[in-house]
Design a protein around this motif. Structure first.
Motif, mmCIF file in Angstrom:
data_model
loop_
_atom_site.group_PDB
_atom_site.id
_atom_site.type_symbol
_atom_site.label_atom_id
_atom_site.label_comp_id
_atom_site.label_asym_id
_atom_site.label_seq_id
_atom_site.Cartn_x
_atom_site.Cartn_y
_atom_site.Cartn_z
ATOM 1 N N ALA A 127 0.774 -49.808 -33.479
ATOM 2 C CA ALA A 127 1.672 -50.083 -32.352
ATOM 3 C C ALA A 127 1.667 -51.548 -31.939
ATOM 4 O O ALA A 127 2.662 -52.057 -31.415
ATOM 5 N N ASP A 128 0.569 -52.264 -32.148
ATOM 6 C CA ASP A 128 0.442 -53.638 -31.680
ATOM 7 C C ASP A 128 1.243 -54.574 -32.581
ATOM 8 O O ASP A 128 1.142 -54.512 -33.811
ATOM 9 N N VAL A 129 2.023 -55.461 -31.958
ATOM 10 C CA VAL A 129 2.844 -56.391 -32.740
ATOM 11 C C VAL A 129 1.976 -57.376 -33.495
ATOM 12 O O VAL A 129 2.382 -57.900 -34.547
ATOM 13 N N GLY A 153 2.460 -56.299 -18.515
ATOM 14 C CA GLY A 153 3.687 -55.714 -19.037
ATOM 15 C C GLY A 153 3.647 -55.578 -20.542
ATOM 16 O O GLY A 153 2.805 -56.175 -21.221
ATOM 17 N N PHE A 154 4.576 -54.769 -21.058
ATOM 18 C CA PHE A 154 4.720 -54.571 -22.497
ATOM 19 C C PHE A 154 6.135 -54.973 -22.898
ATOM 20 O O PHE A 154 7.109 -54.413 -22.387
ATOM 21 N N ALA A 155 6.231 -55.941 -23.805
ATOM 22 C CA ALA A 155 7.522 -56.307 -24.380
ATOM 23 C C ALA A 155 7.735 -55.476 -25.630
ATOM 24 O O ALA A 155 6.868 -55.433 -26.517
ATOM 25 N N LEU A 156 8.889 -54.794 -25.716
ATOM 26 C CA LEU A 156 9.223 -53.970 -26.880
ATOM 27 C C LEU A 156 9.944 -54.849 -27.898
ATOM 28 O O LEU A 156 11.036 -55.369 -27.627
ATOM 29 N N ARG A 157 9.310 -55.029 -29.055
ATOM 30 C CA ARG A 157 9.862 -55.927 -30.068
ATOM 31 C C ARG A 157 10.082 -55.151 -31.369
ATOM 32 O O ARG A 157 9.334 -54.227 -31.691
ATOM 33 N N GLN A 158 11.120 -55.557 -32.115
ATOM 34 C CA GLN A 158 11.402 -54.960 -33.419
ATOM 35 C C GLN A 158 10.629 -55.718 -34.481
ATOM 36 O O GLN A 158 10.706 -56.937 -34.587
ATOM 37 N N SER A 159 9.842 -54.974 -35.250
ATOM 38 C CA SER A 159 9.064 -55.581 -36.314
ATOM 39 C C SER A 159 9.002 -54.616 -37.488
ATOM 40 O O SER A 159 8.560 -53.482 -37.339
ATOM 41 N N ARG A 160 9.476 -55.082 -38.642
ATOM 42 C CA ARG A 160 9.480 -54.272 -39.862
ATOM 43 C C ARG A 160 10.191 -52.932 -39.639
ATOM 44 O O ARG A 160 9.749 -51.885 -40.106
ATOM 45 N N GLY A 161 11.303 -52.980 -38.921
ATOM 46 C CA GLY A 161 12.143 -51.811 -38.731
ATOM 47 C C GLY A 161 11.654 -50.818 -37.709
ATOM 48 O O GLY A 161 12.234 -49.750 -37.562
ATOM 49 N N ALA A 162 10.567 -51.129 -37.030
ATOM 50 C CA ALA A 162 10.023 -50.217 -36.025
ATOM 51 C C ALA A 162 9.709 -50.991 -34.755
ATOM 52 O O ALA A 162 9.639 -52.224 -34.754
ATOM 53 N N ILE A 163 9.527 -50.252 -33.670
ATOM 54 C CA ILE A 163 9.199 -50.872 -32.392
ATOM 55 C C ILE A 163 7.710 -51.186 -32.358
ATOM 56 O O ILE A 163 6.879 -50.353 -32.732
ATOM 57 N N GLU A 216 13.171 -65.288 -21.933
ATOM 58 C CA GLU A 216 13.686 -64.282 -21.004
ATOM 59 C C GLU A 216 13.947 -62.985 -21.769
ATOM 60 O O GLU A 216 14.816 -62.925 -22.635
ATOM 61 N N ILE A 217 13.174 -61.967 -21.425
ATOM 62 C CA ILE A 217 13.292 -60.653 -22.066
ATOM 63 C C ILE A 217 14.077 -59.739 -21.133
ATOM 64 O O ILE A 217 13.745 -59.614 -19.944
ATOM 65 N N LYS A 218 15.099 -59.084 -21.657
ATOM 66 C CA LYS A 218 15.897 -58.181 -20.849
ATOM 67 C C LYS A 218 15.037 -57.052 -20.291
ATOM 68 O O LYS A 218 14.077 -56.618 -20.928
ATOM 69 N N ALA A 219 15.421 -56.570 -19.120
ATOM 70 C CA ALA A 219 14.607 -55.573 -18.428
ATOM 71 C C ALA A 219 14.452 -54.290 -19.234
ATOM 72 O O ALA A 219 13.402 -53.644 -19.180
ATOM 73 N N GLU A 220 15.480 -53.916 -20.018
ATOM 74 C CA GLU A 220 15.377 -52.665 -20.778
ATOM 75 C C GLU A 220 14.389 -52.768 -21.937
ATOM 76 O O GLU A 220 13.998 -51.749 -22.515
ATOM 77 N N TYR A 221 13.985 -53.981 -22.288
ATOM 78 C CA TYR A 221 13.012 -54.168 -23.365
ATOM 79 C C TYR A 221 11.641 -54.610 -22.840
ATOM 80 O O TYR A 221 10.817 -55.086 -23.624
ATOM 81 N N PHE A 222 11.428 -54.435 -21.553
ATOM 82 C CA PHE A 222 10.148 -54.837 -20.962
ATOM 83 C C PHE A 222 9.690 -53.748 -19.997
ATOM 84 O O PHE A 222 10.447 -53.307 -19.128
#
Length: 590
Positions: A127-129, A153-163, A216-222
């Motif tokens: 799970a960890d980026v 907080g947790f930033a949701l990032r796309q990495s290798r096709g997964a969150i 700046e990370i959008k609220a829906e991804y944080f």
């Protein structure tokens, strides 16, 4: 400091005091002094005066002054945790009791639940980026960071096709060294006109401590994890805000007491005399020394030591013991303040030594409610949104299929069902595992609690346990057939050996079928004749001869059968059965 307005006392003076002042001025002055004293020293708890003046102004929750206070408390709390074990232990209580152990899907389809569970558990390992931590470790870190810093907080990032999850510390949400900028910028959070967060400004912190590269990370991804206590609060405040002063005071007292105890342990005794200096003679030399007069020392030996005879004015005292007798009570009082400020029961935070059973149960029950509250905050703000994003992203990328549709169900409803499930938490705190287990079994038998509810309290899934139990039972049955031994020789499913054929048959894995077969074998069928009827037909065939002979034989057989315990035992019949047989003999003899 607000001074009281004494002119109102004069203005509100009753009319009769004017007449009293004209007749008896000293009496009027005494009354006036009493009224002023009353105004100055009246009950302070609910009224304000010069001693307890209210604040004349306040600041909004996210004003620049409040933000500065929040940041200072964050730095001080970090120092406190790093240097004071009594505070550091509180973080372990949060992470050990509030971190989830697993996620159990509940879509209503067992096969689809297994697919989701397998995918999510595999995702948790990566799970960890940064690739350093598992999902559970990230949650433990967040649970230890939030009470100290106030939020994270947790930033949701796309990495290798997964969150993947990027854990952001509180001091990276906004620049703590910069001042506020803009009406819609609240210390790292950008809001719209309605006050809803639209983005979070995240900084990169270099190893030199410099804040660079704002993003700046959008609220829906944080996912912002904090526990507010005001409606207009956007940033969290350290959970130690109510105990910082007390904890620092206690730390200073303990440090000073340790230095004093070390010094006292290095001193053997204090010798006082009239000259405030060491005497020419040494009181602790061996017996052969002499006094200034030339006389020998008159010392004696007792069984345990030497008896010293000292000159007038000499006094010997040992160093007082440290810490004093009242010290521990004072330390306990300060620890009580810390526990109350952190909203954690004292016994749970610092131990239950000296507590009795009911006190410990009450402390643990209160702690369970507190952990439940913190678990709810973590679920609402972090766990559930992340779980939904991960599962829906897997469905969108065809890593998971759509859940099998139910009749009349729309695709949106199917997707909502796909993310249903429950988080499993550590077991409840208890000192009576046996007592609690017996109570749970009783309530389960009465239908008050389900097996899933009981399993959830212990931190595991009931249906997974049932499936594993079935696998183990099948293996026991297989081994019993392979080696030709009864199943009870491998696994005993009851607390004692069976005492009846039905119980013995029910000791295997197929409990219901075995018990039914044993009961059927022991109970006559509906079409089979009763023992009395069978005995009657048999006797009717055997008895022959004249009627008087048949009557005599039947009477003799009935009497013997009804009286003889040995006969009943040999035939395996109960008393009621033999009575019926005797009655049949009597009828046949007539």
């Amino acid at each position: 400091m607000n001074e009281p307005d004494l002119s109102k006392i004069i203005q509100n003076k009753p009319f009769f005091e004017n007449a009293l002042a004209a007749v008896a001025p000293s009496w009027a002055l005494s009354r006036m002094q009493s009224r002023v004293a009353k105004q100055l020293f009246e009950y302070q708890a609910a009224q304000s005066n010069r001693l307890f003046a209210p604040k004349s102004w306040g600041t909004p929750a996210e004003s620049s002054r409040t933000v500065r206070d929040r940041k200072i408390m964050m730095w001080e709390s970090r120092d406190l945790v790093e240097n004071f074990p009594d505070i550091y232990t509180a973080l372990g209580k949060f992470s050990n009791n509030c971190a989830p152990t697993e996620f159990t899907p509940a879509t209503g389809d067992a096969k689809y639940d297994a697919l989701v569970a397998e995918y999510f558990h595999d995702w948790c390992k990566r799970a960890d980026v940064t690739g350093r931590h598992s999902f559970r470790k990230l949650m433990q870190l967040a649970l230890e960071m939030r009470p100290v810093d106030g939020d994270c907080g947790f930033a949701l990032r796309q990495s290798r096709g997964a969150i993947r999850l990027d854990l952001i510390a509180a001091d990276r949400i906004g620049n703590p060294n910069a001042t506020e900028s803009g009406e819609n910028y609240l210390d790292g959070i950008l809001v719209n006109g309605d006050g809803s967060p639209t983005a979070y400004r995240i900084f990169r912190l270099t190893k030199e401590g410099t804040y660079t590269d704002p993003e700046e990370i959008k609220a829906e991804y944080f996912r912002h994890y904090f526990d507010p206590f005001r409606a207009d609060q956007y940033r969290g405040v350290s959970a130690f805000h109510a105990v910082i002063n007390t904890a620092r005071m206690l730390k200073g007292i303990l440090d000073a007491e340790m230095v004093g105890s070390k010094f006292a342990s290095q001193q053997a005794a204090l010798v006082f005399n009239e000259r405030a200096s060491a005497p020419t003679r040494n009181l602790f030399q061996p017996n052969n020394s002499t006094l200034p007069t030339g006389q020998a020392r008159q010392d004696e030996y007792s069984d345990v030591g030497t008896i010293k005879y000292m000159a007038t004015g000499d006094r010997v005292e040992v160093m007082p013991s440290r810490p004093g007798t009242a010290f521990q009570g004072f330390v306990d009082h300060l620890n009580q303040e810390i526990a109350r400020g952190l909203d954690i029961p004292f016994g749970v935070l610092f131990g239950t030594a000296g507590y009795k059973g009911p006190n410990v149960r009450a402390e643990f029950a209160q702690a369970d409610r507190i952990w439940e509250r913190h678990r709810g905050i973590l679920s609402d703000k972090v766990l559930d949104p992340i779980k939904e994003a991960v599962i829906l992203n897997a469905i969108a990328n065809d890593e998971l299929p759509m859940p099998p549709a139910i009749s009349g169900e729309k695709p949106v409803q199917a997707l909502r069902r796909a993310v249903r499930g429950e988080w499993r938490w550590p077991a409840k705190m208890s000192i009576d595992a046996g007592r609690d287990s017996a109570a749970n079994l009783n309530e389960h038998r009465q239908g008050i609690l389900s097996g899933q509810q009981i399993a959830a309290e212990q931190g595991y899934d009931y249906f997974t346990t049932l499936e594993q139990k079935a696998v183990e039972s099948a293996k026991v049955s297989e081994l019993a057939k392979k080696y030709g031994v009864p199943e009870t020789a491998i696994q005993l499913t009851t607390s004692s050996l069976p005492s009846t054929p039905a119980a013995a048959a029910a000791s295997g894995t197929e409990v219901g079928a075995a018990a039914a077969q044993a009961q059927a074998a022991a109970t006559p069928t509906a079409n089979a004749p009763a023992p009395a009827e069978m005995a009657t037909s048999t006797v009717a065939q055997l008895l022959g001869g004249t009627k008087p002979m048949r009557e005599a034989r039947a009477k003799l057989a009935a009497d013997r059968l009804s009286r003889s315990a040995a006969v009943r035992q040999r035939l395996g019949l109960q008393a009621a059965t033999t009575n019926r047989i005797a009655a049949a003999f009597t009828r046949l003899s007539k």
